[in-house]
Design a protein around this motif. Structure first.
Motif, PDB file in Angstrom:
ATOM      1  N   ILE A   1       4.437 -27.103  -0.890  1.00 35.87           N
ATOM      2  CA  ILE A   1       3.352 -26.620  -0.041  1.00 35.87           C
ATOM      3  C   ILE A   1       3.140 -25.129  -0.325  1.00 35.87           C
ATOM      4  O   ILE A   1       4.072 -24.322  -0.234  1.00 35.87           O
ATOM      5  N   CYS A   2       1.899 -24.783  -0.685  1.00 38.98           N
ATOM      6  CA  CYS A   2       1.597 -23.384  -1.010  1.00 38.98           C
ATOM      7  C   CYS A   2       1.570 -22.544   0.265  1.00 38.98           C
ATOM      8  O   CYS A   2       0.984 -22.954   1.280  1.00 38.98           O
ATOM      9  N   GLU A   3       2.169 -21.395   0.188  1.00 35.45           N
ATOM     10  CA  GLU A   3       2.212 -20.505   1.355  1.00 35.45           C
ATOM     11  C   GLU A   3       0.909 -19.709   1.464  1.00 35.45           C
ATOM     12  O   GLU A   3       0.128 -19.625   0.517  1.00 35.45           O
ATOM     13  N   GLY A   4       0.726 -19.123   2.635  1.00 36.97           N
ATOM     14  CA  GLY A   4      -0.561 -18.534   2.992  1.00 36.97           C
ATOM     15  C   GLY A   4      -1.180 -17.619   1.956  1.00 36.97           C
ATOM     16  O   GLY A   4      -2.380 -17.684   1.693  1.00 36.97           O
ATOM     17  N   ASP A   5      -0.385 -16.738   1.374  1.00 37.85           N
ATOM     18  CA  ASP A   5      -0.941 -15.738   0.459  1.00 37.85           C
ATOM     19  C   ASP A   5      -0.812 -16.134  -1.009  1.00 37.85           C
ATOM     20  O   ASP A   5      -0.953 -15.284  -1.899  1.00 37.85           O
ATOM     21  N   SER A   6      -0.513 -17.379  -1.276  1.00 36.23           N
ATOM     22  CA  SER A   6      -0.368 -17.803  -2.675  1.00 36.23           C
ATOM     23  C   SER A   6      -1.726 -17.767  -3.376  1.00 36.23           C
ATOM     24  O   SER A   6      -2.776 -17.847  -2.738  1.00 36.23           O
ATOM     25  N   THR A   7      -1.685 -17.646  -4.690  1.00 34.69           N
ATOM     26  CA  THR A   7      -2.946 -17.577  -5.439  1.00 34.69           C
ATOM     27  C   THR A   7      -3.713 -18.891  -5.359  1.00 34.69           C
ATOM     28  O   THR A   7      -4.944 -18.900  -5.457  1.00 34.69           O
ATOM     29  N   TYR A   8      -2.995 -19.998  -5.218  1.00 34.86           N
ATOM     30  CA  TYR A   8      -3.699 -21.276  -5.064  1.00 34.86           C
ATOM     31  C   TYR A   8      -4.566 -21.240  -3.801  1.00 34.86           C
ATOM     32  O   TYR A   8      -5.690 -21.740  -3.793  1.00 34.86           O
ATOM     33  N   ASN A   9      -4.021 -20.676  -2.734  1.00 27.17           N
ATOM     34  CA  ASN A   9      -4.803 -20.586  -1.509  1.00 27.17           C
ATOM     35  C   ASN A   9      -5.957 -19.608  -1.662  1.00 27.17           C
ATOM     36  O   ASN A   9      -7.035 -19.823  -1.111  1.00 27.17           O
ATOM     37  N   THR A  10      -5.730 -18.529  -2.399  1.00 31.89           N
ATOM     38  CA  THR A  10      -6.809 -17.566  -2.616  1.00 31.89           C
ATOM     39  C   THR A  10      -7.990 -18.243  -3.299  1.00 31.89           C
ATOM     40  O   THR A  10      -9.149 -18.035  -2.926  1.00 31.89           O
ATOM     41  N   THR A  11      -7.690 -19.078  -4.298  1.00 33.37           N
ATOM     42  CA  THR A  11      -8.752 -19.776  -5.009  1.00 33.37           C
ATOM     43  C   THR A  11      -9.478 -20.750  -4.081  1.00 33.37           C
ATOM     44  O   THR A  11     -10.715 -20.816  -4.084  1.00 33.37           O
ATOM     45  N   ALA A  12      -8.717 -21.502  -3.289  1.00 33.15           N
ATOM     46  CA  ALA A  12      -9.356 -22.455  -2.362  1.00 33.15           C
ATOM     47  C   ALA A  12     -10.194 -21.720  -1.319  1.00 33.15           C
ATOM     48  O   ALA A  12     -11.262 -22.197  -0.920  1.00 33.15           O
ATOM     49  N   THR A  13      -9.729 -20.559  -0.893  1.00 30.14           N
ATOM     50  CA  THR A  13     -10.508 -19.762   0.053  1.00 30.14           C
ATOM     51  C   THR A  13     -11.785 -19.246  -0.615  1.00 30.14           C
ATOM     52  O   THR A  13     -12.855 -19.232   0.003  1.00 30.14           O
ATOM     53  N   ASP A  14     -11.678 -18.848  -1.887  1.00 31.79           N
ATOM     54  CA  ASP A  14     -12.872 -18.421  -2.631  1.00 31.79           C
ATOM     55  C   ASP A  14     -13.880 -19.566  -2.743  1.00 31.79           C
ATOM     56  O   ASP A  14     -15.088 -19.327  -2.863  1.00 31.79           O
ATOM     57  N   ALA A  15     -13.369 -20.794  -2.726  1.00 31.67           N
ATOM     58  CA  ALA A  15     -14.261 -21.959  -2.805  1.00 31.67           C
ATOM     59  C   ALA A  15     -14.852 -22.298  -1.441  1.00 31.67           C
ATOM     60  O   ALA A  15     -15.551 -23.303  -1.309  1.00 31.67           O
ATOM     61  N   GLY A  16     -14.546 -21.477  -0.443  1.00 26.51           N
ATOM     62  CA  GLY A  16     -15.150 -21.649   0.880  1.00 26.51           C
ATOM     63  C   GLY A  16     -14.257 -22.316   1.900  1.00 26.51           C
ATOM     64  O   GLY A  16     -14.694 -22.590   3.021  1.00 26.51           O
ATOM     65  N   GLY A  17     -13.023 -22.589   1.542  1.00 32.37           N
ATOM     66  CA  GLY A  17     -12.133 -23.264   2.480  1.00 32.37           C
ATOM     67  C   GLY A  17     -11.482 -22.307   3.466  1.00 32.37           C
ATOM     68  O   GLY A  17     -11.448 -21.093   3.261  1.00 32.37           O
ATOM     69  N   ASN A  18     -10.993 -22.873   4.557  1.00 34.66           N
ATOM     70  CA  ASN A  18     -10.258 -22.108   5.563  1.00 34.66           C
ATOM     71  C   ASN A  18      -8.829 -22.632   5.579  1.00 34.66           C
ATOM     72  O   ASN A  18      -8.601 -23.804   5.923  1.00 34.66           O
ATOM     73  N   TRP A  19      -7.889 -21.790   5.196  1.00 37.84           N
ATOM     74  CA  TRP A  19      -6.491 -22.232   5.131  1.00 37.84           C
ATOM     75  C   TRP A  19      -6.058 -22.794   6.483  1.00 37.84           C
ATOM     76  O   TRP A  19      -6.321 -22.190   7.526  1.00 37.84           O
ATOM     77  N   TYR A  20      -5.441 -23.934   6.450  1.00 40.33           N
ATOM     78  CA  TYR A  20      -5.053 -24.643   7.676  1.00 40.33           C
ATOM     79  C   TYR A  20      -4.156 -23.794   8.580  1.00 40.33           C
ATOM     80  O   TYR A  20      -4.179 -23.933   9.800  1.00 40.33           O
ATOM     81  N   GLY A  21      -3.388 -22.903   7.978  1.00 42.07           N
ATOM     82  CA  GLY A  21      -2.519 -22.028   8.768  1.00 42.07           C
ATOM     83  C   GLY A  21      -3.297 -21.111   9.699  1.00 42.07           C
ATOM     84  O   GLY A  21      -2.740 -20.575  10.666  1.00 42.07           O
ATOM     85  N   ASN A  22      -4.587 -20.943   9.435  1.00 44.26           N
ATOM     86  CA  ASN A  22      -5.403 -20.104  10.324  1.00 44.26           C
ATOM     87  C   ASN A  22      -5.778 -20.827  11.612  1.00 44.26           C
ATOM     88  O   ASN A  22      -6.151 -20.178  12.599  1.00 44.26           O
TER      89      ASN A  22
END
Lengths: 452, 345
Positions: free
Chosen positions: A288-309
């Motif tokens: 499971i990717c942690e909040g500040d991982s680059t994978y999450n950064t990319t998904a956030t750039d794609a318009g997603g909202n990290w579930y941890g939020n």
């Protein structure tokens, strides 16, 4: 008469569509590129070095513009802008061979630094997939003289066949491998032109190895390229350094990439967090990717909202910038209200239909992880779980993630079209491929089809 | 009268820890990342057995995931602890256990070959099955080497255990060489295997584990009289009409096979094979007739309780091997300080 009119209408519509999809029309071909070329002399901080930069340098020398407003005008990085910068800049604009460029990058501590690189860049040695692939996407594989690891036979097939395998691994450059590298440098008439690596692999550049590089006069170029937006900048800068067709390809690559970014932003840019699709990112099947991982950064750039939020329990459990292995198949059992799970997998391409089916079943959904199939770890979330190929160009990953997150706005056909655009571009890793030969985005229906 | 009372206390110890293990079995069904109350977990368990309606999600996590894991914890705890009893008994050495005899390092080498290099001893196998088979076969190598060396050159028990330690270091060094060049992904897999986890135990694993565990523990218990003879030493055993070396080889093979069948599914869960027998010995003495069932009961209770803690530790659980050592180490030191007589013989 009617036929002629119809032909004219079709031609006009096609021309308009082409102009729209290229995003440029008759204007500057790189006008939507937000990436900044990381080379001193790029006075206006855009995607290239041209006469516009010279105009700024002229204005600074004439006193009509301030150096502090244009720090990159200092082409030779000596702390001032004068005639010597003008001369160097002209050489850069002329793409004159032998010109020494001042390249901005990171040092081993992650601080900004500037290294001297002779133009055009040749004889490079690469380390880490996140740097090696941008080199190849800029069609720089022909200039690689040594590499420490190559894990993807097809995707990395454009590495110069004469390049020396320095026998490292994705995790480590052993002392023996480093010795091979120094021997390689000593055996080349002009030596190694630059050592290129991703910041995530910087631990392998120890102080003694940095000293070896300094003593041999080999510039160390470090970029953080795991994130999609960062990768665009890396490809753009490397393409410029390689010069010629590599530069024009890199500009086209960056242009196409930013078209994707802007297309996504036009749809999701104004959404509030509560309106955005929530996601959990995973990697290596069950990490499971942690909040500040680059994978999450990319998904956030794609318009997603990290579930941890939206789930503080998940947010606190998975804070950090790495990833955490699921210790049991229950790890996601209490987070069933997440909208999508994006599972980042590095998968080679050039697959036949049978190989694709085997990959979908055996290397994705039913891959054995500690006695359980991968799908068991995502019980209840299967229909919302997608594998995205991590070694694709960053913009292509963004396109597929946008489809995953907002399928009504970004169809699978649209994302496939983006992939096709990059295939058609002529970037070496995708040469000869089709949308069907590349495992780009694998969902549950693909799995069920493969099983059927 | 005092003799009978003492024996009743020994039986009571066995019953007490068997009851604790049984109670822990039901308790651990409600522990884990998935939120479910104790009563609901019990309801799901018996509901599945009775064939009645059970919420599908509850049924998945309770019956498909937690029940085999709990049974696996009991089997592993009992099996490794009894293996420790036999090895300490055979070599008259309180430090003998699956680790010091190289069984665990053999299993780890076999697993590493599969996890890192993708090598399967049986080419047709792959994935977890290949890892299990590799681990099982390689874990038997150290015992085979010890027995072979002892057969061709008459060796003392101390020399045999030193042979095991030498094999352990040899296998460990080979494993380290493989791990040096491993990818981050496979290195992580190998590490996870090394620390041991019951997460890998599924219904598919249990038939082998259960059959081997029950049969071997029963046979070793039936051989408890002969194991007791070993306390007299090799010469003493001879005067009692027994061949110590033959008993040693037979029981060592049985204990090694049992250990192999546990660790190949779970990875190397440390501590219990060494300390389980010592704790049981403190309470029931060295008579193997009581020591074997007491160690089995204590080991089962300890591992299932440790796994209960492991399941709710860390972000989404921790390997049980870590918890076993973390809880068991201080506990064992405390017991050693509290007890007055020597626990060994």
């Amino acid at each position: 008469m009617i036929v002629a009119a119809a032909v004219v209408v079709i031609v006009v519509i096609a021309a308009a569509a082409a102009a729209i999809t290229r995003g440029g029309g008759d204007g500057d071909p790189g006008e939507s590129i937000a990436s900044q070329l990381q080379i001193m002399g790029n006075a206006n901080d855009d995607y290239t070095i041209d006469d516009k930069d010279m105009e700024i340098v002229d204005d600074i020398i004439a006193g009509t513009k301030s150096f502090t407003d244009y720090p990159l005008a200092d082409a030779n990085n000596d702390g001032k802008v004068d005639a010597s910068d003008k001369q160097l800049l002209q050489d850069i604009i002329d793409r004159k061979s032998g010109t020494v460029l001042r390249v901005m990058c990171l040092d081993t501590s992650g601080n900004n630094t500037v290294v001297d690189v002779e133009y055009p860049l040749r004889n490079v040695v690469t380390y880490a997939t996140n740097m090696q692939l941008p080199v190849l996407y800029a069609n720089g594989g022909q200039y690689i003289v040594g590499y420490f690891t190559s894990s993807y036979e097809v995707a990395e097939g454009s590495i110069n066949p004469a390049a020396k395998d320095l026998e490292g691994s994705s995790r480590e450059i052993s002392d023996a491998s480093w010795t091979l590298f120094t021997q390689l440098d000593a055996g080349l008439d002009t030596g190694v032109g630059a050592f290129l690596t991703d910041y995530s692999a910087v631990a392998q550049i120890t102080a003694s190895r940095q000293a070896d590089l300094d003593a041999a006069g080999i510039p160390l170029i470090i970029y953080p390229s795991a994130n999609a937006a960062d990768e665009i900048t890396t490809v753009l800068t490397l393409g410029f350094l390689f010069g010629g067709d590599c530069e024009s390809l890199a500009v086209e690559y960056a242009q196409a990439s930013w078209d994707v970014v802007n297309a996504i932003d036009s749809v999701v840019g104004d959404l509030s967090d509560s309106e955005k699709t929530t996601y959990i990112s995973c990697t290596m099947w069950i990490y499971i990717c942690e909040g500040d991982s680059t994978y999450n950064t990319t998904a956030t750039d794609a318009g997603g909202n990290w579930y941890g939020n939206v789930n503080s329990g998940f947010g606190s459990t998975y804070s950090g910038d790495g990833s955490t292995k699921m210790q049991s198949v229950e790890a996601l059992s209490n987070y069933q209200d997440v909208d999508v799970v994006i599972n980042n997998r590095s998968m080679d391409w050039g697959l036949t239909a049978d190989e694709m089916r085997d990959l979908i079943i055996d290397d994705c959904w039913e891959k054995d992880r500690d006695g359980y199939a991968v799908k068991d770890y995502f019980a209840g979330l299967e229909e919302n779980m997608y594998f995205v190929n991590n070694i694709l160009p960053g913009a292509v990953k963004l396109a597929y993630m946008a489809h995953i997150l907002y399928g009504d706005d970004f169809s699978m056909e649209w994302a496939d079209g983006i992939l096709q655009q990059f295939i058609d571009m002529g970037t070496a890793p995708l040469e000869g491929q089709t949308v069907d030969s590349i495992p780009a985005c694998i969902d549950h229906s693909d799995y069920l089809d493969a099983k059927a | 009268m005092e003799y009978r009372a003492t024996n009743r206390r020994k039986v009571a110890f066995v019953i007490l820890f068997a009851a604790i293990a049984a109670g822990a079995f039901f308790l651990t069904l409600s522990f884990g990342v998935y939120d479910i109350s104790f009563s609901d977990s019990i309801g799901a368990f018996f509901g599945h057995l009775a064939g009645g309606y059970v919420d599908p999600t509850d049924d998945h996590y309770i019956w498909d995931v937690r029940t085999p894991r709990a049974i696996g914890a009991i089997l592993v705890g009992a099996g490794l602890s009894v293996a420790g009893v036999v090895m300490q008994n055979d070599f008259k050495n309180p430090l003998a256990d699956p680790y010091t005899l190289g069984i665990s390092s053999g299993a780890f080498l076999g697993a590493t070959l599969s996890l890192v290099l993708g090598i399967s001893l049986i080419p047709a196998l792959s994935g977890n099955t290949a890892t299990v088979v590799n681990a099982m076969v390689f874990s038997l190598f150290p015992t085979a080497i010890i027995i072979l060396v002892a057969r061709f050159r008459r060796m003392t028990p101390v020399a045999m255990i030193l042979t095991g330690i030498a094999v352990m270091y040899l296998f460990s060094s080979i494993t380290q060489i493989i791990l040096v060049s491993a990818t981050a992904e496979s290195l992580s897999d190998a590490y996870q295997w090394r620390v041991g986890s019951l997460n890998r135990v599924t219904w598919d694993s249990l038939p082998v584990m259960l059959a081997v565990d029950v049969v071997m523990i029963l046979l070793l218990w039936l051989l408890s009289g002969k194991l007791n003879v070993m306390y007299a030493g090799d010469r003493g055993a001879q005067t009692l009409g027994e061949t110590a070396q033959r008993i040693r080889v037979v029981t060592l093979v049985m204990a090694s096979l049992m250990t192999a069948c546990m660790v190949c599914y779970t990875g190397t869960i440390g501590f219990i094979g060494l300390v389980g027998p010592h704790v049981a010995r403190i309470f029931v003495g060295s008579n193997n007739r009581y020591l074997i069932p007491a160690s089995a009961a204590f080991g089962a209770a300890f591992v299932i309780l440790a796994d209960t803690v492991a399941k709710v530790s860390g972000a989404n659980g921790l390997p049980v091997g870590v918890i076993c050592s973390m809880i068991g180490g201080p506990l064992f030191i405390w017991i050693l300080i509290r007890q007055r007589k020597s626990a060994w013989l």
